[in-house]
Write a protein that holds these residues in place. Structure first.
Motif, PDB file in Angstrom:
ATOM      1  N   SER A  83      51.770  31.378  25.609  1.00 22.29           N
ATOM      2  CA  SER A  83      50.777  30.303  25.559  1.00 22.29           C
ATOM      3  C   SER A  83      51.274  29.146  26.415  1.00 22.29           C
ATOM      4  O   SER A  83      52.478  28.895  26.499  1.00 22.29           O
ATOM      5  N   LEU A  84      50.351  28.437  27.055  1.00 25.33           N
ATOM      6  CA  LEU A  84      50.723  27.324  27.931  1.00 25.33           C
ATOM      7  C   LEU A  84      50.831  26.037  27.110  1.00 25.33           C
ATOM      8  O   LEU A  84      50.058  25.087  27.276  1.00 25.33           O
ATOM      9  N   THR A  85      51.790  26.030  26.201  1.00 25.76           N
ATOM     10  CA  THR A  85      52.054  24.865  25.369  1.00 25.76           C
ATOM     11  C   THR A  85      53.532  24.513  25.500  1.00 25.76           C
ATOM     12  O   THR A  85      54.319  25.279  26.062  1.00 25.76           O
ATOM     13  N   THR A  86      53.912  23.351  24.965  1.00 24.90           N
ATOM     14  CA  THR A  86      55.321  22.964  25.008  1.00 24.90           C
ATOM     15  C   THR A  86      56.171  23.979  24.249  1.00 24.90           C
ATOM     16  O   THR A  86      57.227  24.404  24.734  1.00 24.90           O
ATOM     17  N   ASP A  87      55.722  24.380  23.070  1.00 29.25           N
ATOM     18  CA  ASP A  87      56.471  25.382  22.301  1.00 29.25           C
ATOM     19  C   ASP A  87      56.488  26.713  23.040  1.00 29.25           C
ATOM     20  O   ASP A  87      57.501  27.420  23.049  1.00 29.25           O
ATOM     21  N   GLY A  88      55.351  27.065  23.640  1.00 27.89           N
ATOM     22  CA  GLY A  88      55.297  28.310  24.409  1.00 27.89           C
ATOM     23  C   GLY A  88      56.237  28.286  25.588  1.00 27.89           C
ATOM     24  O   GLY A  88      56.871  29.296  25.921  1.00 27.89           O
ATOM     25  N   ALA A  89      56.364  27.121  26.221  1.00 28.36           N
ATOM     26  CA  ALA A  89      57.279  26.977  27.366  1.00 28.36           C
ATOM     27  C   ALA A  89      58.718  27.204  26.933  1.00 28.36           C
ATOM     28  O   ALA A  89      59.469  27.943  27.574  1.00 28.36           O
ATOM     29  N   ARG A 107      46.203  33.802  27.993  1.00 30.38           N
ATOM     30  CA  ARG A 107      44.761  33.700  28.217  1.00 30.38           C
ATOM     31  C   ARG A 107      44.452  34.019  29.677  1.00 30.38           C
ATOM     32  O   ARG A 107      45.020  33.417  30.584  1.00 30.38           O
ATOM     33  N   MET A 108      43.543  34.969  29.889  1.00 34.02           N
ATOM     34  CA  MET A 108      43.220  35.388  31.252  1.00 34.02           C
ATOM     35  C   MET A 108      42.709  34.219  32.090  1.00 34.02           C
ATOM     36  O   MET A 108      42.986  34.128  33.281  1.00 34.02           O
ATOM     37  N   GLU A 109      41.973  33.300  31.470  1.00 31.23           N
ATOM     38  CA  GLU A 109      41.421  32.179  32.228  1.00 31.23           C
ATOM     39  C   GLU A 109      42.494  31.219  32.698  1.00 31.23           C
ATOM     40  O   GLU A 109      42.262  30.406  33.600  1.00 31.23           O
ATOM     41  N   ASP A 110      43.688  31.304  32.098  1.00 31.69           N
ATOM     42  CA  ASP A 110      44.802  30.489  32.573  1.00 31.69           C
ATOM     43  C   ASP A 110      45.491  31.118  33.780  1.00 31.69           C
ATOM     44  O   ASP A 110      46.255  30.452  34.476  1.00 31.69           O
ATOM     45  N   SER A 112      43.540  32.853  36.147  1.00 31.89           N
ATOM     46  CA  SER A 112      42.534  32.525  37.159  1.00 31.89           C
ATOM     47  C   SER A 112      41.198  32.319  36.467  1.00 31.89           C
ATOM     48  O   SER A 112      40.888  32.998  35.485  1.00 31.89           O
ATOM     49  N   GLN A 113      40.407  31.360  36.988  1.00 32.37           N
ATOM     50  CA  GLN A 113      39.070  31.131  36.435  1.00 32.37           C
ATOM     51  C   GLN A 113      38.153  32.309  36.713  1.00 32.37           C
ATOM     52  O   GLN A 113      37.173  32.527  36.010  1.00 32.37           O
ATOM     53  N   ASP A 114      38.480  33.065  37.750  1.00 36.33           N
ATOM     54  CA  ASP A 114      37.727  34.282  38.083  1.00 36.33           C
ATOM     55  C   ASP A 114      38.350  35.446  37.314  1.00 36.33           C
ATOM     56  O   ASP A 114      39.495  35.818  37.551  1.00 36.33           O
ATOM     57  N   ARG A 115      37.605  36.019  36.382  1.00 36.68           N
ATOM     58  CA  ARG A 115      38.156  37.058  35.511  1.00 36.68           C
ATOM     59  C   ARG A 115      38.663  38.267  36.296  1.00 36.68           C
ATOM     60  O   ARG A 115      39.713  38.818  35.986  1.00 36.68           O
ATOM     61  N   GLU A 116      37.916  38.691  37.306  1.00 37.43           N
ATOM     62  CA  GLU A 116      38.340  39.852  38.087  1.00 37.43           C
ATOM     63  C   GLU A 116      39.612  39.548  38.880  1.00 37.43           C
ATOM     64  O   GLU A 116      40.488  40.391  39.026  1.00 37.43           O
ATOM     65  N   SER A 117      39.702  38.318  39.398  1.00 36.87           N
ATOM     66  CA  SER A 117      40.921  37.913  40.089  1.00 36.87           C
ATOM     67  C   SER A 117      42.105  37.909  39.139  1.00 36.87           C
ATOM     68  O   SER A 117      43.212  38.323  39.505  1.00 36.87           O
ATOM     69  N   ALA A 118      41.884  37.436  37.902  1.00 38.31           N
ATOM     70  CA  ALA A 118      42.962  37.422  36.905  1.00 38.31           C
ATOM     71  C   ALA A 118      43.454  38.839  36.615  1.00 38.31           C
ATOM     72  O   ALA A 118      44.658  39.082  36.510  1.00 38.31           O
ATOM     73  N   LYS A 119      42.527  39.764  36.514  1.00 34.98           N
ATOM     74  CA  LYS A 119      42.906  41.165  36.267  1.00 34.98           C
ATOM     75  C   LYS A 119      43.728  41.722  37.434  1.00 34.98           C
ATOM     76  O   LYS A 119      44.727  42.414  37.229  1.00 34.98           O
ATOM     77  N   ARG A 120      43.292  41.411  38.655  1.00 28.25           N
ATOM     78  CA  ARG A 120      44.017  41.902  39.835  1.00 28.25           C
ATOM     79  C   ARG A 120      45.430  41.322  39.880  1.00 28.25           C
ATOM     80  O   ARG A 120      46.392  42.023  40.193  1.00 28.25           O
ATOM     81  N   GLN A 121      45.549  40.019  39.573  1.00 25.55           N
ATOM     82  CA  GLN A 121      46.870  39.388  39.592  1.00 25.55           C
ATOM     83  C   GLN A 121      47.787  39.986  38.534  1.00 25.55           C
ATOM     84  O   GLN A 121      48.975  40.202  38.779  1.00 25.55           O
TER      85      GLN A 121
END
Length: 348
Positions: A83-89, A107-110, A112-121
């Motif tokens: 998770s992109l939180t202080t504790d997660g860091a 979270r996939m949206e973290d 990339s905002q583009d879901r397909e791009s997030a999957k590719r990454q």
């Protein structure tokens, strides 16, 4: 031959979702799933996957403990989901120190905002670290070996009046930076710029951790910071670190990233800015990382007469960024990670 993956997460929804995404790539095969760290250790021994994706918070045994035990008994590339939180860091940095190879936001949206791009990454990251593990090389050569004797500095190093050290890195960088910086004395006579590809929520915790472990002072860079010897400045995640001259001294500028800039922060941006202000008096170092960020910045530095070092393949978790510099003919020296700190002390 596909990269064989073990998925570890206590959420049945996330396991299913991640399995579907990874199996949608022709070069990846999910061979099993575990619901906690204890089961993950057992399945690693049984299934012998090429890569493990690991959650951090799980019942029975958490992901950090599982990473540590797996790396002791059956070392292989492990990709953490955080998770992109202080504790997660903080937890993610603990996992990397325990031996994990890399991390991604849960979270996939973290990603990339583009879901397909997030999957590719995501799939590209799994394929890359899986291929690195399959090379049978020293996967975690970048892990600190504090008990080992320091190597001798590399021969033939340029000694001169450097005024700045700039270091860029990505995948594998947190552990690599820790090893280099903790070997420097409090009397280190130059300022250091650090550019690590990392989310904005992670860089404060990372700077704090490095500062506690190191003799030199290390801080997350702030707009208006004046460069001081014996201090390292970590570029904030999501932003760009530049330099400008003000009142006869070098001052840090922290600016928003422009649309289309892939890396935030970018090694190229910081190296280029350092070249404009310091010219030949920069020693730039490109450490382990994915992609080619740093190559064009290194080119600018070389044109200005600066020195550029690159980490070698054997000690890199991912030999992407250093390889881009070396293959472009821009590296004055190619050094193993454990030689970089001693060589730094030799030349300054």
């Amino acid at each position: 031959m596909p990269v064989r993956v073990l998925v570890v997460d206590d959420s049945s929804f996330f396991r299913k979702r991640l399995t579907e995404i990874l199996n949608g790539d022709n070069h990846i095969e999910v061979v099993g799933a575990a619901i906690n760290g204890k089961e993950a250790i057992e399945l690693v021994k049984k299934l012998k996957p090429d890569v493990v994706t690991m959650d951090i918070e799980m019942p029975v045994m958490d992901g950090i403990t599982a990473v540590r035990k797996i790396m002791q008994s059956d070392p292989l590339p492990i990709l953490m989901f955080s998770s992109l939180t202080t504790d997660g860091a903080k937890a993610t940095l603990d996992a990397l120190e325990a031996g994990a190879t890399d991390f991604l936001p849960k979270r996939m949206e973290d990603i990339s905002q583009d879901r397909e791009s997030a999957k590719r990454q995501l799939c590209a990251r799994v394929r890359l670290i899986g291929a690195r593990g399959l090379q049978k090389g020293p996967l975690l050569a970048a892990k600190p070996q504090f008990a080992a004797p320091a190597p001798k500095p590399a021969p033939g190093l340029r000694r001169g009046k450097f005024r700045l050290v700039a270091i860029g890195t990505s995948t594998g960088g947190p552990v690599a930076l820790q090893q280099v910086l903790t070997g420097l004395p409090a009397s280190f006579p130059l300022p250091i710029l650090l550019v690590q590809h990392m989310p904005a929520s992670f860089t404060p915790a990372f700077a704090e951790r490095l500062n506690k472990l190191s003799a030199i002072r290390i801080k997350e860079a702030c707009d208006g910071d004046r460069l001081e010897n014996g201090c390292a400045y970590l570029a904030p995640g999501g932003m760009q670190l530049l330099l400008e001259e003000r009142h006869g001294g070098a001052v840090i500028r922290i600016v928003e990233s422009r649309p289309g800039q892939t890396y935030k922060p970018s090694v190229d941006v910081t190296f280029g800015s350092a070249s404009k202000l310091f010219g030949a008096d920069v020693l730039a170092i490109v450490l382990t990382g994915m992609g080619a960020d740093g190559r064009e910045g290194a080119r600018m530095l070389k044109h200005g007469g600066a020195s550029v070092w690159a980490q070698d393949k054997g000690s890199s978790v991912i030999y992407g960024m250093p390889a881009a510099v070396v293959e472009a003919g821009l590296a004055d020296k190619v050094l193993a990670l454990n030689a970089i700190g001693p060589s730094l002390m030799e030349v300054v």
